[in-house]
Design an enzyme around this catalytic site. Structure first.
Site, PDB file in Angstrom:
ATOM      1  N   ASP A  28      -7.084  34.994   6.026  1.00  0.00           N
ATOM      2  CA  ASP A  28      -7.705  34.974   4.703  1.00  0.00           C
ATOM      3  C   ASP A  28      -9.190  34.619   4.816  1.00  0.00           C
ATOM      4  O   ASP A  28      -9.848  35.004   5.788  1.00  0.00           O
ATOM      5  CB  ASP A  28      -6.948  33.960   3.823  1.00  0.00           C
ATOM      6  CG  ASP A  28      -6.920  34.350   2.364  1.00  0.00           C
ATOM      7  OD1 ASP A  28      -7.979  34.293   1.714  1.00  0.00           O
ATOM      8  OD2 ASP A  28      -5.842  34.682   1.850  1.00  0.00           O
ATOM      9  N   HIS A  72     -10.262  30.938  -1.618  1.00  0.00           N
ATOM     10  CA  HIS A  72      -9.034  31.714  -1.726  1.00  0.00           C
ATOM     11  C   HIS A  72      -7.993  31.317  -0.679  1.00  0.00           C
ATOM     12  O   HIS A  72      -6.814  31.099  -0.995  1.00  0.00           O
ATOM     13  CB  HIS A  72      -9.384  33.192  -1.598  1.00  0.00           C
ATOM     14  CG  HIS A  72      -8.283  34.150  -1.882  1.00  0.00           C
ATOM     15  ND1 HIS A  72      -7.381  34.559  -0.932  1.00  0.00           N
ATOM     16  CD2 HIS A  72      -7.953  34.811  -3.021  1.00  0.00           C
ATOM     17  CE1 HIS A  72      -6.545  35.426  -1.470  1.00  0.00           C
ATOM     18  NE2 HIS A  72      -6.876  35.603  -2.736  1.00  0.00           N
ATOM     19  N   SER A 377      -2.082  37.964  -4.494  1.00  0.00           N
ATOM     20  CA  SER A 377      -2.497  36.994  -3.467  1.00  0.00           C
ATOM     21  C   SER A 377      -1.745  35.681  -3.616  1.00  0.00           C
ATOM     22  O   SER A 377      -1.541  34.957  -2.642  1.00  0.00           O
ATOM     23  CB  SER A 377      -3.999  36.708  -3.578  1.00  0.00           C
ATOM     24  OG  SER A 377      -4.753  37.752  -3.053  1.00  0.00           O
TER      25      SER A 377
END
Length: 652
Positions: A28, A72, A377
């Site tokens: 990620d 994220h 996600s």
């Protein structure tokens, strides 16, 4: 806090499985391994940073000249294995972080593939990729890399994409043939009715609840009368010099995200917001807004503005519980099928709306925080965490058994708009239930089937398929099979064994044929279910087939890149093209419309899939086209379908 228990994680924890001894790679934007809810999950070796090429896979901080800060990957990691104020699905799992997306959250296919390879080499049991592009292509490099990771024995989990709700919107690597692709769901929620009042004789019939953080905060708006303040579009600057403390922000739709408008209102001290549309019609609901938010049409928004002009600057609310909605598929969740393989995607679904997890704040005084995000996600790490629990409970299982267990035990969801079960290409096999996956006594693999396309103009076409049944119990089981296609269409016949005995702990192959008489069927998509029953439990195996050439988009994207003194121009053609033309048009920047045709820069026939490109010297009609913005239009004919797509490009 709600989503992990909803899929049954707490029941698995009570059974003694928390992910201990299982390693999950988070591929990620990096991970803040210093976050107090995550520090326990990392050892001395944290993973690898492929953006800056070092062993410190931290998130991008503010001030990087290459782009914005990121959070994220930390959010994803928390959903997998946080153990603090937030408790992830597998709170005792070990984490490895691979930073393949850098400043601004962008990255290269090369780095993603490198991260996948390194995670396999580093001994990860599971990898999570909450990332992707919009190319529906099973042979894109990231998709192939996940196929290889599964072949190497690593459970690969990836998000299906956020380009829904139309079919064919799944992107790579969600298109992988082998990996577990995950769609996003919204947890069951209560629906509330809303009325607003400013003065006698003025009505707001369009007023509806748009979103809120908690029901208590929403219902608290019933308790009094509030001043409301016009803050235009709701930029931070729009609040400057205005007192919003304890008041309602009146905001126009436009320019940027609804959630950011609500956050700006909260930061200014508002206790609620009313967002009115800037065009005719109703705008969407958005769960998880920072303050309770009511939405109205443009017409009712103009009434509110007129009330302020008239000096009527107070508003009161009447908000009441209306009804409950069960777990639903998020509109943004990308749908299948996958082009070329015609596979059902997603494989399964999991919660992905308003998911609260760990984030770095990038504030040195208070560096560790929490945030609510949504997207596939957020759903993928629920499945990665569930896989960790399954592997701890069944350490001898291989990747196919983990995938089959999740798919075989998933629960169907009902579309509240139709009252019917969602299509396979919307929800996959359904919403995961991790305790059921661990306790299942039968595995059917693969967990879904596509019979492909049947394109004979007349007569019958037969396709052969098979699946494997594994009896995990300690007694012999007798399985029966039933195949149902929606609407029971005449012209589709499935032939298989009626019954099958499987000894305890054994596996057995089941072969079946699908015969399609295309002369009796209209072209299109047909959805079926293979029901496998042991007399007590029934496993539903989703299946699909196509009669005629599928209705996939004939062109899924284009590229226009300067290459020295020329330009590389091309397009993505999932089924190839019998005819392919590239046309250049003027672009009217004043109103954003397409102008007159300037000329054609390329005409081609019988172009193979999946990518076409040409070199263009910048000339049209023998003259060099001036630099500036233009519209590149791509015309495609394939399989009796024509498509014309326009893209804004810049010549420089």
């Amino acid at each position: 806090m709600d989503s992990a228990p909803f899929i049954g994680s707490d029941l698995v924890w009570d059974a003694g499985f928390t992910g201990e001894g299982v390693t999950v790679a988070v591929i990620d934007t990096g991970t803040d391994y210093t976050h107090p809810d995550l520090a326990h999950a990392f050892g001395e070796y944290k993973g690898w940073d492929f953006v800056d090429n070092n062993n410190d896979p931290q998130e991008t901080p503010p001030g990087d000249p290459r782009g914005g800060s990121t959070n994220h990957g930390t959010h994803v990691a928390g959903t997998v294995a946080a153990n603090g104020q937030i408790k992830g699905v597998a709170p005792d799992a070990t984490l490895l972080a691979y930073r393949v997306l850098g400043p601004g959250g962008s990255g290269s296919t090369e780095n993603v593939v490198a991260g996948i390879e390194r995670a396999v080499q580093d001994g990860a049991d599971i990898m999570n990729l909450s990332l992707g592009n919009t190319l529906n292509n099973p042979d894109w490099a990231t998709s192939i890399a996940l196929d290889w990771a599964m072949a190497e024995g690593v459970v690969a989990v990836t998000s299906n994409g956020n380009s829904g709700p139309n079919n064919w919107t799944v992107g790579s690597p969600g298109t992988s043939r082998e990996a577990i692709s995950v769609g996003a769901t919204r947890l069951p929620y209560n629906v509330f009715s809303s009325e607003i009042f400013t003065s006698e004789g003025v009505e707001y019939p369009s007023a509806k609840v748009m979103g809120f953080t908690s029901e208590d905060e929403l219902l608290a708006l019933d308790e009094g009368e509030y001043e409301f303040v016009d803050v235009g579009l709701g930029y931070p600057a729009d609040f400057e010099g205005k007192d919003l403390e304890g008041k309602i922000a009146l905001i126009s739709r436009g320019d940027f995200a609804f959630v950011d408008k609500a956050t700006n209102a909260k930061n200014a001290g508002a206790v609620g917001a009313i967002i009115y549309n800037n065009v005719a019609g109703e705008h969407p609901d958005v769960p998880g807004m920072a303050v309770p938010t009511i939405k109205t049409t443009l017409v009712d928004g103009q009434k509110l503005l007129a009330e302020l002009e008239a000096g009527n600057n107070t508003v009161s609310f009447d908000i009441e519980f209306a009804y409950e909605v069960g777990e639903t598929v998020a509109d943004f969740s990308s749908r299948g099928p996958v082009m070329e393989t015609w596979m059902i995607k997603p494989d399964v679904s999991a919660p992905g709306v308003n998911i609260t997890s760990t984030i770095p704040t990038h504030n040195p005084d208070n560096p560790h925080g929490y945030g609510a995000f949504q997207g596939t996600s957020m759903s993928a790490p629920h499945v990665a965490g569930a896989a960790a629990l399954i592997l701890q409970a069944n350490p001898a299982w291989n990747v196919d058994q983990v995938k089959a267990a999740l798919m075989n035990t998933a629960e169907d969801m009902i579309d509240p708009a139709t009252g019917k079960v969602y299509p396979h290409n919307t929800q996959g096999a359904g919403s995961i239930r991790v305790l059921d996956a661990i306790e299942t006594e039968t595995l059917v693999a693969p967990g879904s089937h596509s019979f492909g396309k049947f394109v004979k103009d007349t007569g019958r076409q037969v396709e052969r398929q098979s699946f494997e049944i594994q009896n995990l119990s300690n007694e012999r089981k007798r399985y029966s099979f039933e195949v149902e296609f929606t609407g029971n269409p005449d012209g589709i016949k499935v032939m298989t064994s009626n019954n099958l005995n499987v000894q305890p702990g054994k596996r057995q192959q089941v072969n079946f044929n699908v015969q399609v008489d295309t002369s009796k069927l209209t072209p299109g998509y047909y959805e079926g279910t293979i029901k496998v029953s042991d007399g007590e439990t029934t496993i539903d195996v989703p299946s699909i087939l196509f009669v005629g050439e599928p209705d996939y988009p004939r062109v899924t994207g284009t590229f226009f890149e300067k290459d020295g003194d020329s330009y590389t121009v091309g397009s993505y053609l999932p089924g190839g093209a019998e005819v392919l033309d590239y046309d250049f048009y003027k672009f009217n920047a004043s109103d954003g419309t397409i102008g007159s045709l300037l000329g054609t820069i390329g005409e081609f026939t019988n172009v193979p899939a999946p990518i076409h490109e040409l070199s263009w010297d910048g000339n049209i009609g023998g003259e060099q086209l001036p630099n500036g913005q233009y519209v590149l239009a791509v015309y495609v004919e394939q399989g009796g379908v024509t498509e014309y797509r326009a893209y804004l490009v810049t010549k420089n």
